[in-house]
Design a protein around this motif. Structure first.
Motif, PDB file in Angstrom:
ATOM      1  N   GLN A 115       0.850  -1.181   0.000  1.00 41.99           N
ATOM      2  CA  GLN A 115       0.000   0.000   0.000  1.00 41.99           C
ATOM      3  C   GLN A 115       0.894   1.243   0.000  1.00 41.99           C
ATOM      4  OE1 GLN A 115      -3.331   0.098  -0.261  1.00 41.99           O
ATOM      5  NE2 GLN A 115      -3.266  -2.127  -0.498  1.00 41.99           N
ATOM      6  N   VAL A 116       0.458   2.220  -0.657  1.00 38.34           N
ATOM      7  CA  VAL A 116       1.244   3.433  -0.786  1.00 38.34           C
ATOM      8  C   VAL A 116       0.841   4.402   0.318  1.00 38.34           C
ATOM      9  CG1 VAL A 116       1.798   5.318  -2.326  1.00 38.34           C
ATOM     10  CG2 VAL A 116       1.369   3.056  -3.242  1.00 38.34           C
ATOM     11  N   SER A 117       1.831   4.988   0.967  1.00 35.98           N
ATOM     12  CA  SER A 117       1.529   5.909   2.067  1.00 35.98           C
ATOM     13  C   SER A 117       1.785   7.339   1.632  1.00 35.98           C
ATOM     14  CB  SER A 117       2.388   5.557   3.272  1.00 35.98           C
ATOM     15  OG  SER A 117       3.750   5.709   2.936  1.00 35.98           O
ATOM     16  N   ALA A 118       1.146   8.230   2.368  1.00 37.66           N
ATOM     17  CA  ALA A 118       1.365   9.655   2.141  1.00 37.66           C
ATOM     18  C   ALA A 118       2.321  10.151   3.209  1.00 37.66           C
ATOM     19  CB  ALA A 118       0.047  10.409   2.211  1.00 37.66           C
ATOM     20  N   GLY A 119       2.951  11.253   2.988  1.00 32.46           N
ATOM     21  CA  GLY A 119       3.876  11.752   3.989  1.00 32.46           C
ATOM     22  C   GLY A 119       4.313  13.166   3.693  1.00 32.46           C
ATOM     23  N   GLN A 120       5.318  13.597   4.454  1.00 34.52           N
ATOM     24  CA  GLN A 120       5.859  14.925   4.277  1.00 34.52           C
ATOM     25  C   GLN A 120       7.353  14.828   3.996  1.00 34.52           C
ATOM     26  OE1 GLN A 120       4.663  16.587   8.069  1.00 34.52           O
ATOM     27  NE2 GLN A 120       3.009  17.729   7.069  1.00 34.52           N
ATOM     28  N   ILE A 121       7.871  15.866   3.393  1.00 35.04           N
ATOM     29  CA  ILE A 121       9.304  15.948   3.129  1.00 35.04           C
ATOM     30  C   ILE A 121       9.876  16.997   4.077  1.00 35.04           C
ATOM     31  CG2 ILE A 121      11.085  16.504   1.431  1.00 35.04           C
ATOM     32  CD1 ILE A 121       9.053  15.684  -0.735  1.00 35.04           C
ATOM     33  N   TYR A 122      10.932  16.607   4.804  1.00 28.79           N
ATOM     34  CA  TYR A 122      11.557  17.486   5.787  1.00 28.79           C
ATOM     35  C   TYR A 122      12.945  17.884   5.304  1.00 28.79           C
ATOM     36  CZ  TYR A 122       7.975  15.560   8.901  1.00 28.79           C
ATOM     37  OH  TYR A 122       6.803  15.181   9.468  1.00 28.79           O
ATOM     38  N   THR A 154      20.117  18.224   4.195  1.00 30.34           N
ATOM     39  CA  THR A 154      19.574  16.908   3.886  1.00 30.34           C
ATOM     40  C   THR A 154      18.058  16.955   3.785  1.00 30.34           C
ATOM     41  OG1 THR A 154      21.372  15.950   5.172  1.00 30.34           O
ATOM     42  CG2 THR A 154      19.565  14.508   4.639  1.00 30.34           C
ATOM     43  N   PHE A 155      17.512  16.200   2.842  1.00 31.65           N
ATOM     44  CA  PHE A 155      16.067  16.068   2.687  1.00 31.65           C
ATOM     45  C   PHE A 155      15.701  14.630   3.013  1.00 31.65           C
ATOM     46  CE2 PHE A 155      17.392  19.542   0.031  1.00 31.65           C
ATOM     47  CZ  PHE A 155      16.414  20.513   0.255  1.00 31.65           C
ATOM     48  N   GLN A 156      14.624  14.457   3.785  1.00 27.30           N
ATOM     49  CA  GLN A 156      14.239  13.100   4.175  1.00 27.30           C
ATOM     50  C   GLN A 156      12.741  13.039   4.424  1.00 27.30           C
ATOM     51  OE1 GLN A 156      17.100  13.065   7.383  1.00 27.30           O
ATOM     52  NE2 GLN A 156      15.470  13.238   8.924  1.00 27.30           N
ATOM     53  N   ASP A 157      12.246  11.807   4.632  1.00 24.60           N
ATOM     54  CA  ASP A 157      10.814  11.605   4.806  1.00 24.60           C
ATOM     55  C   ASP A 157      10.400  11.490   6.274  1.00 24.60           C
ATOM     56  OD1 ASP A 157      11.953   9.187   5.368  1.00 24.60           O
ATOM     57  OD2 ASP A 157      10.656   8.021   4.055  1.00 24.60           O
ATOM     58  N   ARG A 158      11.256  11.859   7.208  1.00 25.97           N
ATOM     59  CA  ARG A 158      10.940  11.810   8.645  1.00 25.97           C
ATOM     60  C   ARG A 158      11.549  13.043   9.317  1.00 25.97           C
ATOM     61  NH1 ARG A 158      14.113   7.992   6.985  1.00 25.97           N
ATOM     62  NH2 ARG A 158      16.262   7.875   7.631  1.00 25.97           N
ATOM     63  N   PRO A 159      11.036  13.392  10.488  1.00 19.40           N
ATOM     64  CA  PRO A 159      11.567  14.577  11.181  1.00 19.40           C
ATOM     65  C   PRO A 159      13.063  14.425  11.477  1.00 19.40           C
ATOM     66  CG  PRO A 159       9.509  13.863  12.185  1.00 19.40           C
ATOM     67  CD  PRO A 159       9.905  12.802  11.194  1.00 19.40           C
ATOM     68  N   CYS A 160      13.716  15.533  11.686  1.00 16.96           N
ATOM     69  CA  CYS A 160      15.157  15.545  11.950  1.00 16.96           C
ATOM     70  C   CYS A 160      15.457  14.837  13.268  1.00 16.96           C
ATOM     71  CB  CYS A 160      15.668  16.979  12.016  1.00 16.96           C
ATOM     72  SG  CYS A 160      15.333  17.909  10.512  1.00 16.96           S
ATOM     73  N   ALA A 161      16.606  14.200  13.340  1.00 13.85           N
ATOM     74  CA  ALA A 161      17.028  13.480  14.543  1.00 13.85           C
ATOM     75  C   ALA A 161      17.501  14.461  15.609  1.00 13.85           C
ATOM     76  CB  ALA A 161      18.143  12.496  14.185  1.00 13.85           C
TER      77      ALA A 161
END
Length: 170
Positions: A17-24, A29-36
């Motif tokens: 299944q395809v999920s929706a998300g945000q780009i951070y 760096t660009f990633q699909d999850r909040p910064c560490a």
């Protein structure tokens, strides 16, 4: 056991299944999850991945198979061309060795150039243009012992035919 298999299959299909998300953006760096580590993040945008139907997957697989077959055919064609080129080079080398041997043995063979004929037999006694069944050719005549004559015919700069006189002693 059956329920466990169904669960695993369900998880597998859920993973498709395809999920929706945000780009951070975290620094550079660009990633699909909040910064560490609580690093400040900038939300660049939202995305929703493409949903692919079974027919689309099958069509893409067929396209991939066609591309792989074409790649295989191209590879085979390149290999065949390389083998043919290597064979031509080997043949040319053998011809050059044959020419070299012929000149050393004072023989004239098809494929020699005019310069190579002169190296092998010296200058001809006569040169003339003649008409043969093959068209216009240059004929060189070499007078040998006892008045016998050998003829060398050229197409351009290359020997195309050699006619040797047979000597018979009575």
């Amino acid at each position: 056991m059956f329920k466990m298999k169904i669960s695993w299959m369900g998880l597998f299909f859920l993973s498709l299944q395809v999920s929706a998300g945000q780009i951070y953006q975290c620094g550079d760096t660009f990633q699909d999850r909040p910064c560490a580590g609580g690093q400040p993040a900038k939300v660049i945008g939202n995305y929703e991945q493409e949903k692919i139907s079974g027919d689309d997957i099958k069509a893409r697989q067929e396209e991939q198979a066609k591309l792989e077959a074409q790649t295989e055919a191209d590879s085979q064609a390149r290999y065949d061309a390389e083998v043919a080129a290597a064979q031509r080079a080997q043949d040319a080398s053998a011809i050059d060795m044959g020419k070299s041997d012929a000149i050393k043995q004072h023989r004239v063979i098809e494929g020699l150039t005019k310069k190579e004929v002169i190296k092998s037999w010296g200058d001809p006694d006569r040169k003339k243009q003649v008409t043969t069944k093959y068209g216009m050719r240059e004929e060189w005549t070499f007078v040998k012992d006892w008045g016998n004559k050998d003829y060398v015919y050229f197409d351009g700069d290359t020997v195309s035919e050699v006619s040797l006189t047979q000597t018979t002693i009575e």
